[in-house]
Structures are given as C-alpha cells and as structure tokens.
Scaffold this active site. Structure first.
Site, PDB file in Angstrom:
ATOM      1  CG  ASP A   1     -58.557   5.700 -18.350  1.00 28.32           C
ATOM      2  OD1 ASP A   1     -58.749   6.467 -17.398  1.00 28.32           O
ATOM      3  OD2 ASP A   1     -58.988   5.911 -19.510  1.00 28.32           O
ATOM      4  CG  HIS A   2     -62.299   5.135 -16.407  1.00 26.72           C
ATOM      5  ND1 HIS A   2     -63.013   6.036 -15.647  1.00 26.72           N
ATOM      6  CD2 HIS A   2     -61.963   5.798 -17.537  1.00 26.72           C
ATOM      7  CE1 HIS A   2     -63.101   7.183 -16.288  1.00 26.72           C
ATOM      8  NE2 HIS A   2     -62.460   7.067 -17.435  1.00 26.72           N
TER       9      HIS A   2
HETATM   10  P1  13P Z   1     -62.394  10.678 -24.700  1.00 26.24           P
HETATM   11  O1  13P Z   1     -62.455   9.318 -25.317  1.00 26.24           O
HETATM   12  O2  13P Z   1     -63.685  11.381 -24.728  1.00 26.24           O
HETATM   13  O3  13P Z   1     -61.256  11.481 -25.246  1.00 26.24           O
HETATM   14  O4  13P Z   1     -62.102  10.443 -23.144  1.00 26.24           O
HETATM   15  C1  13P Z   1     -60.986   9.675 -22.783  1.00 26.24           C
HETATM   16  C2  13P Z   1     -60.944   9.506 -21.312  1.00 26.24           C
HETATM   17  O5  13P Z   1     -61.371  10.349 -20.557  1.00 26.24           O
HETATM   18  C3  13P Z   1     -60.367   8.272 -20.811  1.00 26.24           C
HETATM   19  O6  13P Z   1     -60.424   8.190 -19.432  1.00 26.24           O
END
Ligand code: 13P
Length: 286
Positions: free
Chosen positions: A82-83
């Site tokens: 993620d990211h």
């Molecule tokens: P939230 O923590 O707001 O649910 O977002 C999670 C997210 O988008 C991880 O990439």
C-alpha cells in the site's frame, strides 16, 4: 488456495458489481483478522502491507509469516504493497513476495508520477506483479485519528489527467480522489459520483477508493455501483480493536494481556466481516 495478483482478484468485480476489500496489516494479529474473516465469508481479500514495516526489527519474519498466511488461506488472497513511496520500496515489496504493489506518486507532478509509475510497471510486470497507482491525491494518512481530515477538492482526480496517466502507464488499477480522506473524517464525507462515472467510462481497469473508514454503508454501495472495485480500509478496524481492548482493560483492574489481545482481535475481525458483506464481495468463479 493461492496467492493471486491484483489483476486476478479484481477480474470479475466490475462486471459483477462488487468490490474486494483491501485491509492494511502491521502485525500478525491484523493479518489473521483479515484473512480469517475472508475465509469465514469464503470470499477473496487483499492484505496490504506498508513500507514502514520494512524498518521493523522483525521485518523478515513479519513478511514471511504474512506471505505464508496468504499462500495457505482457503480463499484467494493478494498481498499488496500500500502507498509504495519509491521505486526502491516497490522492489523491496516484490522481494518480500508481494503479488501486487502500489506506487504512490500522487504528490508529484503529473509528469513525474507518469515517469515513476512507468518504471515500476515495466519491472513489476516482468516479475508477474500487478501495479496500482494514484492520480489526484487522497489526503491524510491511514490510522490518523488526530482531529480529522477534510477532502481537498483541488486535488480530486481530473478526467483528462486520469486518461493521459492510464494511456502512458498502463497500470492495472487506478486509485482516484473523489472526496474520501485517509483516517478520521472531519464532518460528513461527500463523494463526487459524477466525476467517478466519467472516469469509469474512460478507464478500462479497476478503480480504487482509498480512505474507506468513516463512510456509511450507503456511501460504499453507491461508490461500488458507480465503478469502485477495490476499497482500502484500515483506521476503522484499528480503532474498533483498540477501543474494545481499552474497554476490557478499564473494566478490569487485574487484567489478562492475552484476553485484551483476543478481545481487540475479535473486534477488528468483526469490522472486516461487516465490510466484506457491505462490499458485496463474491467468491471468484475460477
Ligand atoms: P482508512 O484508514 O481511512 O480506512 O484508509 C485506508 C487506506 O486508504 C489505505 O490505503
């Protein structure tokens, strides 16, 4: 079952109008909450790992255990970075066995975002790994519980940018900014479905919505109906676990650590179970 790519796990979502839940993990308890919830519902799930975990003292073990849990799950699981903040982070995630990566160039200029994403797509695809990227910018940070975030309309995804970005990068999934924020919302979220419809019309790959925590059931259903295939979710799961454990600790002067952890685990897992239902996730047909 098996570890699958993002492309494989999202293949039927658009046509069948459901989304696959993508939940972050930073420890074995969260990993178990996510995967065992998906097993209980018999649906595919995306387990997301983050670059901060590369720096953890037990990083090798954490990634090896997460990968092993994905591979031995009774449902299809995609292990996704993620990211990813850089080319190096993406390479590390592939090294650790991720079947999918996100390169997040959303804070860069469009040209720079295209350039880094193209480079990642070339290498990741050569390794059989899927790539998600973000165009426009979703504010805030997953797990952020400070005083809340408000979506910045000037950073919403612009259709022309999304089309150019997709054509130049050929990413496998595209994260869009349509009014969500990471972490806790300040005020009511308001999603721009006209924008989402226009993007969906032109972009042939699955669309991703970050910042799932804090949205209503109706928000999710509408977003999925308007073309979202992957929903990212973390803060709500983490808060539910922490609050449940705190309640137990507050209520018991002499408390058992194992009991507190178990209570937190169950509360986090319940949030995942509930959202898998809301997302309407279906078992893969092949
Ligand atoms: P939230 O923590 O707001 O649910 O977002 C999670 C997210 O988008 C991880 O990439």
């Amino acid at each position: 079952m098996s570890l699958v790519t993002l492309t494989e796990i999202l293949a039927e979502s658009r046509e069948k109008k459901y989304a696959v839940g993508a939940f972050d993990t930073f420890d074995a308890m969260n990993t178990e909450a996510v995967i065992s919830a998906a097993e209980e519902k018999n649906v595919p799930v995306i387990l997301m790992v983050c670059d901060y975990s590369f720096e953890a003292p037990n990083a090798d073990r954490f990634f090896a255990d997460a990968l092993n849990r994905c591979r031995t799950a009774s449902v299809p699981v995609c292990m996704h970075l993620d990211h990813g903040p850089s080319f190096e982070a993406v390479m590390k995630a592939i090294h650790y066995g991720c079947s999918s990566v996100m390169i997040d160039g959303s804070s860069l200029s469009l040209e720079e975002n295209v350039a880094i994403t193209k480079k990642v797509v070339e290498v990741a695809h050569a390794c059989g790994v899927s790539v998600e990227a973000e165009i426009g910018h979703v504010a805030g940070h997953e797990g952020n519980t400070d005083d809340g975030n408000v979506a910045d309309e000037t950073a919403y995804t612009r259709l022309a940018d999304a089309v150019r970005f997709y054509e130049e990068t050929k990413v496998d999934a595209l994260a869009v900014a349509i009014g969500t924020v990471h972490g806790v919302y300040k005020g009511e979220p308001k999603l721009d479905f006209d924008r989402l419809d226009a993007i969906r019309e032109k972009i042939p790959v699955p669309l991703v919505m970050h910042g799932g925590s804090g949205l209503s059931e109706q928000n999710f259903k509408d977003a999925i109906r308007h073309g979202i295939s992957k929903v990212n979710f973390y803060t709500g799961m983490s808060l539910a676990g922490a609050n449940a454990a705190r309640e137990y600790l507050d209520a018991n002067k002499i408390a058992d650590l194992g009991e507190a952890v178990e209570i937190g685990y169950k509360a986090s897992k319940d949030v995942v179970l509930k959202h898998l239902d809301i997302f309407g996730t279906q078992p893969l047909s092949k």
